[in-house]
Design a protein around this motif. Structure first.
Motif, short mmCIF file in Angstrom:
data_model
loop_
_atom_site.label_atom_id
_atom_site.label_comp_id
_atom_site.label_asym_id
_atom_site.label_seq_id
_atom_site.Cartn_x
_atom_site.Cartn_y
_atom_site.Cartn_z
N TRP A 166 45.01 13.36 25.01
CA TRP A 166 43.94 12.55 24.43
C TRP A 166 44.18 11.05 24.61
N TYR A 167 45.41 10.64 24.55
CA TYR A 167 45.74 9.22 24.65
C TYR A 167 45.45 8.66 26.04
N VAL A 168 45.52 9.53 27.06
CA VAL A 168 45.23 9.09 28.43
C VAL A 168 43.79 8.63 28.54
N TYR A 169 42.88 9.40 27.93
CA TYR A 169 41.48 9.00 27.96
C TYR A 169 41.29 7.68 27.23
N ALA A 170 41.97 7.53 26.09
CA ALA A 170 41.82 6.30 25.31
C ALA A 170 42.31 5.08 26.09
N HIS A 172 42.14 4.52 29.15
CA HIS A 172 41.23 4.14 30.23
C HIS A 172 40.04 3.33 29.75
N THR A 173 39.85 3.25 28.44
CA THR A 173 38.73 2.46 27.91
C THR A 173 39.03 0.98 28.05
N PRO A 174 38.04 0.16 28.40
CA PRO A 174 38.28 -1.28 28.60
C PRO A 174 38.60 -1.98 27.28
N TYR A 220 48.38 3.67 33.65
CA TYR A 220 47.43 4.78 33.63
C TYR A 220 46.20 4.48 34.47
N ARG A 221 45.64 3.29 34.30
CA ARG A 221 44.39 2.95 34.98
C ARG A 221 44.56 2.85 36.49
N ASP A 222 45.73 2.40 36.95
CA ASP A 222 45.95 2.21 38.39
C ASP A 222 46.34 3.49 39.12
N ASN A 223 46.71 4.55 38.39
CA ASN A 223 47.30 5.70 39.07
C ASN A 223 46.71 7.06 38.71
#
Length: 619
Positions: A166-170, A172-174, A220-223
């Protein structure tokens, strides 16, 4: 521990500066520790201090973390390719002429999987130890296989890992993650780690946490999305890999590593009863496994020992006691070359320190050898000097990387205190304690003297109390978990007219175990009571029979021993039950069929059990 004694240097690469800390002798082989998210290099301080006694240890703040500078702009500055550039720059600076052993936790493990699988790092890495961080390429293939060929098990694994992520999705939020970390989440994070992960309140995490976590969101966002969508088809490890899997990891499912043998041909698997932040909660065990694995790679024994994919190894400790054979203070060290650990649960117990009382024979000896076969370091304790020496020697032949015999009467409080001090000073804190020592006593209550009572309670009850108090306190103060096993008996819950003293002592052990289990749970310690029934051991032939003369006692001992031998339930099965109880943290384990039956009756029909207790056994 803090990194005050570390030597610092700055390594420039790709327009940033990395803060690198070194401990230990630079002439020794190098171990590089790579931290995860939202950590800095200080997450490794406890592990690094332990490893520095034998290794050249290097820690560095990943770009944008700790005292390392951040790329500008942040977007695109944290790709795995750039992180690999950083690693190679550090490796060239600290060990230009020799490959390094890499250890990664969390995102440190994620990026280290890249180091261990890309072609340009070949020859620069000697081994890789991974914990709590999968390869994104392997993860991508894992997802694709389950989506392209769905079945109930695979779908369940996808949903389970999806919930844990769940934290991975969070992340990715701007902007929101940055705001949270620089606000309330950053302030509360130390308390969250203490409450949820049992991380000690010892000055960690550092004050740079809010900035580290904000910058680290770009890992997370870059990979994540790019690699999971298009995983590399050639992500095979070109070095030996040791996988350490915390069984209580909140963020990762063990099933992620189901097909890892395909990607890592030289793989050693280990499991650890812990949560995610093991560098802070289990530094002793990690240092043991990391050093042992690197040592075997350095010596060539890992390559030459025929270790197959998915295999297990013993932990790399030297064989032999601290004092050598016939050591001082009752120590009987053993120095027989050990075999590689191959027994059940070697992934769990390899390198751990296990102390077993009553280990000269019977259940104690079988238990010591079972832990030895699983690669544990074994301390065998008994009043029988010759018997305990034989157990220590057999433990080494069975697979223990080290084994010692200690001659101690467990009922002697002062002797046990000295044993506790000696073990802590020479070998460290015990990981598993098995209070097995016991003596038998049969006879009617009215025939049992006060001296008979004192003898049986001194060993069967006070011996357990001494062990739990002395070694249990050491475990609790260490703060890294542990497990206590108390060997009770089916007699603990099965009343008998001919075993009043023995049954009372074992019933007390059972209740003591239940009370300790409740108290020590908050210390991440487990307590198990093992309740065998009729097991073919030497205790039957040496049991005391109250109220009879020597000739009659001898006859009854021989008769009882013959009956138990006809039953022929082996001590080795009890030993396996003990290992299983530790692995699964079971509270009460009846072992034999009659023990399980009487346990059931004690719960559902105690009246029937009381009636059976009135039957006078034939003499």
């Amino acid at each position: 521990m803090e990194l005050r004694d570390a030597r610092e240097r700055w390594v420039r690469t790709g327009g940033i500066e990395l803060c690198v800390a070194e401990l230990g002798d630079p002439a020794q082989p190098t171990i590089v520790l790579v931290h995860g998210y939202p950590d800095s290099k200080e997450v490794w301080s406890e592990v690094a201090g332990r490893l520095a006694e034998r290794w050249h240890v290097v820690l560095y703040d990943v770009r944008g973390h700790g005292r390392s500078t951040a790329p500008k702009p942040l977007r695109g500055g944290f790709t795995l390719e750039k992180l690999t550039d950083d690693f190679l720059a550090v490796a060239d600076a600290v060990s230009p002429d020799r490959p390094v052993h890499v250890v990664g936790h969390d995102w440190g493990s994620v990026q280290s999987w890249e180091f261990a699988t890309v072609e340009r790092t070949q020859g620069r890495i000697a081994s890789f130890t991974s914990m709590s961080g999968p390869s994104l390429d392997h993860f991508g293939h894992w997802i694709k296989r389950r989506m392209s060929h769905p079945d109930p098990r695979g779908v369940g694994q996808l949903l389970g890992q999806g919930a844990k992520s769940w934290y991975v999705y969070a992340l990715h939020t701007p902007a929101l993650p940055e705001m949270a970390w620089r606000g309330a989440l950053g302030r509360q994070w130390p308390r969250i780690l203490q409450r949820m992960e049992k991380v000690p309140a010892d000055g960690y995490p550092t004050a740079s946490l809010p900035r580290d976590a904000s910058h680290g969101a770009w890992l997370y966002r870059d990979n994540i999305r790019s690699r999971l969508r298009r995983p590399r088809p050639d992500a095979y490890a070109h070095v030996p890999v040791q996988l350490i899997t915390p069984t209580g990891d909140t963020f990762l499912s063990p099933s992620l590593y189901d097909e890892l043998d395909t990607w890592a041909p030289r793989l050693v698997r280990r499991t650890l009863a812990a949560k995610h932040w093991v560098p802070r909660t289990r530094p002793d065990q990690l240092a043991s496994w990391i050093g042992g694995f690197a040592g075997r790679v350095e010596s060539g024994s890992l390559e030459s020992g025929g270790l197959e994919s998915g295999g297990l190894e013993s932990g790399g400790f030297e064989s032999g006691g601290a004092n050598g054979p016939g050591g001082s203070d009752g120590s009987l060290g053993s120095a027989v070359p050990s075999a590689a650990a191959s027994g059940a649960h070697a992934d769990r117990f390899g390198g751990q320190l296990v102390l077993v009382t009553g280990a000269a024979s019977g259940i104690g000896r079988a238990t010591a050898l079972a832990f030895a076969e699983a690669g544990a370091r074994v301390i065998a304790v008994d009043r029988d000097a010759e018997g305990v020496a034989r157990t220590a020697e057999a433990a080494l032949r069975t697979g223990a990387p080290a084994a010692w015999g200690e001659v101690v009467d467990v009922g002697d409080e002062q002797a046990m205190e000295k044993l506790g001090e000696k073990v802590a000073a020479e070998h460290g804190v015990v990981d598993v304690l098995v209070n097995n020592a016991g003596i038998g006593l049969s006879g009617a209550f009215l025939d049992t003297t006060s001296e008979d009572w004192r003898k049986v309670l001194d060993v069967n009850l006070w011996g357990v109390i001494h062990g739990c108090r002395i070694f249990g306190r050491q475990m609790a103060e260490r703060g890294q978990g542990g497990h206590i096993v108390n060997v009770a008996s089916a007699a603990a819950y099965q009343p008998s007219r001919v075993l009043p003293a023995y049954s009372t002592s074992k019933a007390a052990v059972l209740m003591l175990s239940e009370c300790l289990r409740a108290e020590l749970a908050e210390k991440s310690m487990g307590v198990s009571a093992i309740c065998p029934g009729f097991v073919n051991t030497g205790i039957t032939g040496s049991a005391h029979f109250a109220g009879v003369d020597e000739a009659e006692e001898s006859r009854l001992q021989k008769r009882t021993a013959r009956l138990y031998s006809l039953r022929n339930y082996p001590a080795e099965k009890v030993a396996q039950a003990i290992l299983g109880a530790v692995v699964h943290n079971k509270a009460v384990v009846p072992v034999t069929p009659e023990a399980r039956a009487s346990r059931l009756l004690s719960l559902v029909s105690p009246r029937l059990l009381r009636g059976l207790a009135r039957v006078k056994p034939p003499l």
